[in-house]
Enzyme design. Structure first.
Site, PDB file in Angstrom:
ATOM      1  N   TYR A  59     -26.967   0.344 -14.352  1.00  0.00           N
ATOM      2  CA  TYR A  59     -27.509  -0.984 -14.017  1.00  0.00           C
ATOM      3  C   TYR A  59     -26.639  -2.093 -14.627  1.00  0.00           C
ATOM      4  O   TYR A  59     -26.300  -3.081 -13.957  1.00  0.00           O
ATOM      5  CB  TYR A  59     -28.936  -1.031 -14.567  1.00  0.00           C
ATOM      6  CG  TYR A  59     -29.712  -2.289 -14.311  1.00  0.00           C
ATOM      7  CD1 TYR A  59     -30.124  -2.627 -13.023  1.00  0.00           C
ATOM      8  CD2 TYR A  59     -30.081  -3.127 -15.361  1.00  0.00           C
ATOM      9  CE1 TYR A  59     -30.873  -3.773 -12.806  1.00  0.00           C
ATOM     10  CE2 TYR A  59     -30.830  -4.259 -15.158  1.00  0.00           C
ATOM     11  CZ  TYR A  59     -31.224  -4.584 -13.866  1.00  0.00           C
ATOM     12  OH  TYR A  59     -31.966  -5.716 -13.656  1.00  0.00           O
ATOM     13  N   LYS A 114     -24.680  -4.898 -12.542  1.00  0.00           N
ATOM     14  CA  LYS A 114     -25.062  -6.304 -12.736  1.00  0.00           C
ATOM     15  C   LYS A 114     -23.870  -7.141 -13.206  1.00  0.00           C
ATOM     16  O   LYS A 114     -23.746  -8.303 -12.840  1.00  0.00           O
ATOM     17  CB  LYS A 114     -26.229  -6.399 -13.728  1.00  0.00           C
ATOM     18  CG  LYS A 114     -27.560  -5.917 -13.153  1.00  0.00           C
ATOM     19  CD  LYS A 114     -27.901  -6.663 -11.869  1.00  0.00           C
ATOM     20  CE  LYS A 114     -29.370  -6.633 -11.529  1.00  0.00           C
ATOM     21  NZ  LYS A 114     -29.631  -7.260 -10.203  1.00  0.00           N
TER      22      LYS A 114
HETATM   23  N1  LIG Z   1     -37.765  -8.470 -14.224  1.00  0.00           N
HETATM   24  C1  LIG Z   1     -36.791  -8.705 -15.076  1.00  0.00           C
HETATM   25  O1  LIG Z   1     -36.998  -8.998 -16.270  1.00  0.00           O
HETATM   26  C2  LIG Z   1     -35.378  -8.660 -14.619  1.00  0.00           C
HETATM   27  C3  LIG Z   1     -34.373  -8.816 -15.573  1.00  0.00           C
HETATM   28  C4  LIG Z   1     -33.045  -8.850 -15.159  1.00  0.00           C
HETATM   29  C5  LIG Z   1     -32.762  -8.726 -13.808  1.00  0.00           C
HETATM   30  N2  LIG Z   1     -33.768  -8.537 -12.907  1.00  0.00           N
HETATM   31  C6  LIG Z   1     -33.373  -8.414 -11.511  1.00  0.00           C
HETATM   32  O2  LIG Z   1     -34.183  -9.260 -10.717  1.00  0.00           O
HETATM   33  C7  LIG Z   1     -34.314  -8.697  -9.406  1.00  0.00           C
HETATM   34  C8  LIG Z   1     -35.769  -8.632  -9.023  1.00  0.00           C
HETATM   35  O3  LIG Z   1     -36.434  -7.745  -9.904  1.00  0.00           O
HETATM   36  P1  LIG Z   1     -38.016  -7.728 -10.159  1.00  0.00           P
HETATM   37  O4  LIG Z   1     -38.181  -7.675 -11.623  1.00  0.00           O
HETATM   38  O5  LIG Z   1     -38.680  -8.796  -9.380  1.00  0.00           O
HETATM   39  O6  LIG Z   1     -38.366  -6.275  -9.596  1.00  0.00           O
HETATM   40  P2  LIG Z   1     -39.312  -5.775  -8.415  1.00  0.00           P
HETATM   41  O7  LIG Z   1     -39.230  -4.302  -8.425  1.00  0.00           O
HETATM   42  O8  LIG Z   1     -40.648  -6.430  -8.510  1.00  0.00           O
HETATM   43  O9  LIG Z   1     -38.579  -6.364  -7.113  1.00  0.00           O
HETATM   44  C9  LIG Z   1     -37.449  -5.785  -6.541  1.00  0.00           C
HETATM   45  C10 LIG Z   1     -37.709  -5.650  -5.060  1.00  0.00           C
HETATM   46  O10 LIG Z   1     -36.531  -5.143  -4.433  1.00  0.00           O
HETATM   47  C11 LIG Z   1     -36.961  -4.286  -3.394  1.00  0.00           C
HETATM   48  N3  LIG Z   1     -35.886  -3.366  -3.027  1.00  0.00           N
HETATM   49  C12 LIG Z   1     -35.442  -2.282  -3.713  1.00  0.00           C
HETATM   50  N4  LIG Z   1     -34.473  -1.673  -3.028  1.00  0.00           N
HETATM   51  C13 LIG Z   1     -34.275  -2.376  -1.892  1.00  0.00           C
HETATM   52  C14 LIG Z   1     -33.406  -2.251  -0.781  1.00  0.00           C
HETATM   53  N5  LIG Z   1     -32.537  -1.241  -0.707  1.00  0.00           N
HETATM   54  N6  LIG Z   1     -33.471  -3.171   0.209  1.00  0.00           N
HETATM   55  C15 LIG Z   1     -34.342  -4.195   0.155  1.00  0.00           C
HETATM   56  N7  LIG Z   1     -35.222  -4.357  -0.871  1.00  0.00           N
HETATM   57  C16 LIG Z   1     -35.176  -3.457  -1.876  1.00  0.00           C
HETATM   58  C17 LIG Z   1     -38.158  -3.556  -3.974  1.00  0.00           C
HETATM   59  O11 LIG Z   1     -38.955  -2.988  -2.940  1.00  0.00           O
HETATM   60  C18 LIG Z   1     -38.850  -4.667  -4.755  1.00  0.00           C
HETATM   61  O12 LIG Z   1     -39.852  -5.314  -3.983  1.00  0.00           O
HETATM   62  C19 LIG Z   1     -33.598  -7.351  -9.464  1.00  0.00           C
HETATM   63  O13 LIG Z   1     -32.288  -7.499  -8.971  1.00  0.00           O
HETATM   64  C20 LIG Z   1     -33.565  -7.035 -10.941  1.00  0.00           C
HETATM   65  O14 LIG Z   1     -32.535  -6.168 -11.268  1.00  0.00           O
HETATM   66  C21 LIG Z   1     -35.052  -8.498 -13.276  1.00  0.00           C
END
Ligand SMILES: NC(=O)c1ccc[n+]([C@@H]2O[C@H](COP(=O)([O-])OP(=O)(O)OC[C@H]3O[C@@H](n4cnc5c(N)ncnc54)[C@H](O)[C@@H]3O)[C@@H](O)[C@H]2O)c1
Length: 304
Positions: A167, A171
């Site tokens: 990851y 990223k």
């Molecule tokens: N939540 C955090 O603290 C955090 C921290 C750093 C980065 N992020 C990044 O933020 C973004 C959103 O994360 P989140 O926390 O809302 O997670 P989440 O799991 O709630 O949302 C991610 C969404 O992406 C969708 N998804 C996965 N694979 C897919 C694909 N192949 N095609 C289309 N959709 C797909 C999932 O179904 C899900 O609804 C991600 O890129 C994650 O890596 C989140």
């Protein structure tokens, strides 16, 4: 009071917008006037064929609030499906102004226990997913002479996180992608930035207290994304956002010390470690060329 940021007559695509941060981003963009393609994998929440998919539920929320949205069930890992999603947006609304690359999932393991398949799956969804979506909108944005793109990076990539080599690598690769696209897009009024969010979502389930969960709601990150994709937003910026706090993360270059390439250079470098690590005079390079330019300037000065 500053001018409200609006997206009237603009079209936005938000990937992975069926829940978490993506849903919050899609709702805010629509509330501020954008027509939104809500993308997420097309699996109905209760597993039944009749129930709405996560993307469709968010579309229903947007429409109920008076906004415009369409759902896309494309997997961002499938370039043909991504192209169809962009074609659908063009057919419906004739332009794409904003792309928020947000879709993704985790497969955490320490590096020694991680299979290559788990490594590749994470690179595929976070890095290549963003590449496919960006590639599909890039020429449209060039022709429009307008585009705003956000890559969702992470503190795991910027600073490292135990158990997240796949990851973190994916990223941080997005930061590299942003650095070059921001340069290539500049003359077409395409701006590319990164957002490093912290939010309580499915990705952070079960780790936080209810009070902290409230502070870390996705809605406290989304204002950062809104600013990044706004008309007067920045270019080539890594914005960190969580619990309503916003900070900028920078890739810098220290002033450096000229040691030369003689037989004792490695030992001289070791002896000058403190000078090497001194951050006085550090810069944020505008482009990769800044490094060789600095090196040559110092070497020429030493040569006399
Ligand atoms: N939540 C955090 O603290 C955090 C921290 C750093 C980065 N992020 C990044 O933020 C973004 C959103 O994360 P989140 O926390 O809302 O997670 P989440 O799991 O709630 O949302 C991610 C969404 O992406 C969708 N998804 C996965 N694979 C897919 C694909 N192949 N095609 C289309 N959709 C797909 C999932 O179904 C899900 O609804 C991600 O890129 C994650 O890596 C989140």
């Amino acid at each position: 009071m500053s001018t409200p940021i609006r997206f009237d007559n603009q079209v936005a695509i938000v990937t992975g917008a069926g829940g978490g941060l993506g849903r919050s981003h899609a709702l805010q963009l629509a509330a501020r006037g954008a027509k939104v393609v809500v993308n997420d994998l097309g699996v109905a929440r209760d597993g039944s064929g009749n129930a709405m998919t996560p993307a469709e539920s968010v579309v229903a929320e947007i429409r109920a609030a008076g906004g415009q949205a369409i759902a896309s069930a494309a997997s961002v890992t499938d370039p043909a499906a991504v192209q169809e999603m962009v074609d659908q947006a063009m057919k419906e609304w004739g332009r794409v102004d904003i792309l928020v690359n947000n879709a993704g999932f985790l497969r955490d393991k320490t590096f020694s226990k991680m299979s290559l398949d788990d490594f590749r799956a994470i690179v595929d969804v976070h890095l290549m997913g963003a590449v496919y979506c960006t590639k599909a909108v890039w020429d449209i944005m060039k022709q429009q002479n307008y585009g705003r793109i956000v890559m969702t990076t992470s503190s795991s990539g910027l600073f490292g996180n135990f158990g997240q080599s796949n990851y973190g690598a994916a990223k941080m690769a997005l930061v590299g992608l942003m650095q070059t696209l921001a340069l290539e897009g500049e003359k077409f009024n395409i701006r590319v930035n990164c957002l490093a969010p912290t939010a309580a979502t499915r990705m952070t389930e079960g780790i936080l207290s209810p009070d902290d969960l409230e502070l870390l709601k996705p809605e406290n990150v989304t204002p950062g994304m809104i600013w990044l994709v706004s008309q007067d937003g920045p270019n080539k910026t890594v914005l960190c956002a969580g619990a309503g706090t916003f900070s900028r993360s920078n890739i810098t270059l220290s002033d450096g010390i000229h040691i030369g390439g003689g037989p004792d250079a490695a030992e001289a470098l070791a002896a000058n470690k403190d000078k090497l690590f001194d951050r006085t005079g550090e810069i944020i390079p505008v482009a990769g060329l800044n490094q060789p330019m600095m090196e040559l300037t110092k070497a020429r000065a030493a040569r006399g």
